[in-house]
Motif scaffolding. Structure first.
Motif, PDB file in Angstrom:
ATOM      1  N   LEU A 141       0.832  -1.205   0.000  1.00 45.38           N
ATOM      2  CA  LEU A 141       0.000   0.000   0.000  1.00 45.38           C
ATOM      3  C   LEU A 141       0.864   1.252   0.000  1.00 45.38           C
ATOM      4  O   LEU A 141       1.761   1.399   0.837  1.00 45.38           O
ATOM      5  N   LYS A 142       0.583   2.140  -0.917  1.00 47.42           N
ATOM      6  CA  LYS A 142       1.258   3.426  -0.973  1.00 47.42           C
ATOM      7  C   LYS A 142       0.466   4.461  -0.183  1.00 47.42           C
ATOM      8  O   LYS A 142      -0.759   4.421  -0.148  1.00 47.42           O
ATOM      9  N   GLY A 143       1.186   5.394   0.450  1.00 41.97           N
ATOM     10  CA  GLY A 143       0.528   6.519   1.107  1.00 41.97           C
ATOM     11  C   GLY A 143       0.061   6.266   2.521  1.00 41.97           C
ATOM     12  O   GLY A 143      -0.749   7.025   3.043  1.00 41.97           O
ATOM     13  N   VAL A 144       0.556   5.193   3.156  1.00 47.54           N
ATOM     14  CA  VAL A 144       0.180   4.909   4.548  1.00 47.54           C
ATOM     15  C   VAL A 144       1.157   5.612   5.484  1.00 47.54           C
ATOM     16  O   VAL A 144       2.375   5.501   5.331  1.00 47.54           O
ATOM     17  N   VAL A 145       0.630   6.330   6.459  1.00 50.25           N
ATOM     18  CA  VAL A 145       1.468   7.027   7.438  1.00 50.25           C
ATOM     19  C   VAL A 145       1.851   6.063   8.554  1.00 50.25           C
ATOM     20  O   VAL A 145       0.992   5.391   9.134  1.00 50.25           O
ATOM     21  N   VAL A 146       3.152   5.993   8.830  1.00 43.21           N
ATOM     22  CA  VAL A 146       3.680   5.092   9.853  1.00 43.21           C
ATOM     23  C   VAL A 146       4.444   5.911  10.893  1.00 43.21           C
ATOM     24  O   VAL A 146       5.206   6.816  10.536  1.00 43.21           O
ATOM     25  N   ASP A 147       4.216   5.598  12.158  1.00 47.06           N
ATOM     26  CA  ASP A 147       4.923   6.266  13.255  1.00 47.06           C
ATOM     27  C   ASP A 147       5.959   5.311  13.852  1.00 47.06           C
ATOM     28  O   ASP A 147       5.737   4.093  13.936  1.00 47.06           O
ATOM     29  N   THR A 160      13.754  10.221  11.861  1.00 43.46           N
ATOM     30  CA  THR A 160      12.395  10.727  11.809  1.00 43.46           C
ATOM     31  C   THR A 160      11.506   9.830  12.643  1.00 43.46           C
ATOM     32  O   THR A 160      11.803   8.645  12.834  1.00 43.46           O
ATOM     33  N   THR A 161      10.441  10.378  13.173  1.00 40.91           N
ATOM     34  CA  THR A 161       9.505   9.586  13.966  1.00 40.91           C
ATOM     35  C   THR A 161       8.252   9.225  13.178  1.00 40.91           C
ATOM     36  O   THR A 161       7.349   8.595  13.715  1.00 40.91           O
ATOM     37  N   GLN A 162       8.194   9.635  11.914  1.00 42.27           N
ATOM     38  CA  GLN A 162       7.040   9.294  11.085  1.00 42.27           C
ATOM     39  C   GLN A 162       7.438   9.347   9.620  1.00 42.27           C
ATOM     40  O   GLN A 162       8.469   9.913   9.254  1.00 42.27           O
ATOM     41  N   GLY A 163       6.614   8.741   8.784  1.00 43.38           N
ATOM     42  CA  GLY A 163       6.861   8.763   7.349  1.00 43.38           C
ATOM     43  C   GLY A 163       5.697   8.140   6.609  1.00 43.38           C
ATOM     44  O   GLY A 163       4.744   7.632   7.215  1.00 43.38           O
ATOM     45  N   VAL A 173      13.391   3.784   8.003  1.00 43.47           N
ATOM     46  CA  VAL A 173      13.758   4.684   9.088  1.00 43.47           C
ATOM     47  C   VAL A 173      15.239   4.488   9.403  1.00 43.47           C
ATOM     48  O   VAL A 173      15.753   3.367   9.344  1.00 43.47           O
ATOM     49  N   SER A 174      15.911   5.579   9.704  1.00 45.37           N
ATOM     50  CA  SER A 174      17.325   5.546  10.028  1.00 45.37           C
ATOM     51  C   SER A 174      17.501   5.630  11.544  1.00 45.37           C
ATOM     52  O   SER A 174      16.925   6.507  12.205  1.00 45.37           O
ATOM     53  N   VAL A 175      18.297   4.707  12.071  1.00 45.61           N
ATOM     54  CA  VAL A 175      18.577   4.662  13.508  1.00 45.61           C
ATOM     55  C   VAL A 175      20.080   4.791  13.699  1.00 45.61           C
ATOM     56  O   VAL A 175      20.850   4.035  13.108  1.00 45.61           O
TER      57      VAL A 175
END
Length: 199
Positions: A141-147, A160-163, A173-175
């Motif tokens: 799925l494209k366009g789903v907001v993830v925290d 970042t804390t969301q994307g 996500v980069s850690v």
């Protein structure tokens, strides 16, 4: 939309120009705008069509026209017609369509990083973690907001804390490490949904 440059008693050569048009209501736009295409080795020419606008509803007829040479050597025009209906498309909210979020991959592959200031020689202070959001059929799925968040809180740096997921349903996500060694859990959660995973 396909046009076939062939028929009884004749067949077009590859590279023959086929012109597409529509009869009746002007509901469609052709891609490319010229509404022309060349036949391939199988005598097929294709163009894409889309609704002219959101109010373009109803039925129309697409016409494919090609000049051919028959078996007697005479040139003539050959046409083919296809009726199509144009109806509104309901686009599901990707946030609501999400059924699962899965951890996909990590770089480094073992998800291990060294404390800040001790990287180098194949030792990384940063890890890239990729997650994939899918629907009930397992399609991305494209366009789903993830925290994102980490446990213990503040133990590492999150870029970042969301994307938002891309066309492949993926989000990365980069850690990066801090100065103290610690084991952490990275949580990824679909916003406003009880759907999450961790690594």
């Amino acid at each position: 939309m396909s046009g076939y440059g062939q028929g009884q008693g004749w067949q077009s050569d590859p590279g023959t120009v086929v012109t597409f048009s529509q009869e009746g209501s002007a509901l469609l736009e052709f891609i490319p705008e010229s509404a022309t295409a060349l036949t391939n080795k199988d005598g097929v020419a294709e163009v894409d069509v889309k609704a002219k606008d959101a109010q373009a509803l109803g039925a129309t007829q697409i016409v494919a026209t090609v000049k051919v040479v028959d078996r007697t050597g005479q040139e003539r025009w050959q046409t083919g017609r296809q009726s199509v209906s144009v109806s509104p498309t309901v686009v599901a909210d990707p946030q609501a369509a999400a059924a699962a979020i899965n951890f996909s991959k990590a770089n480094p592959s073992d998800s291990s990083i060294v404390i800040a200031g001790s990287g180098g020689n194949g030792r990384s202070e940063t890890a890239l973690l990729t997650f994939t959001v899918v629907d009930g059929q397992g399609s991305p799925l494209k366009g789903v907001v993830v925290d994102f968040n980490v446990v213990p809180a503040g133990s590492v740096n999150l870029l970042t804390t969301q994307g938002t997921t891309n066309s492949a349903g993926e989000i990365t996500v980069s850690v990066s490490s801090k100065e103290n060694p610690v084991s952490v859990i990275v949580n990824a959660r679909v916003r406003e949904r009880n759907i999450s995973t961790q690594i």
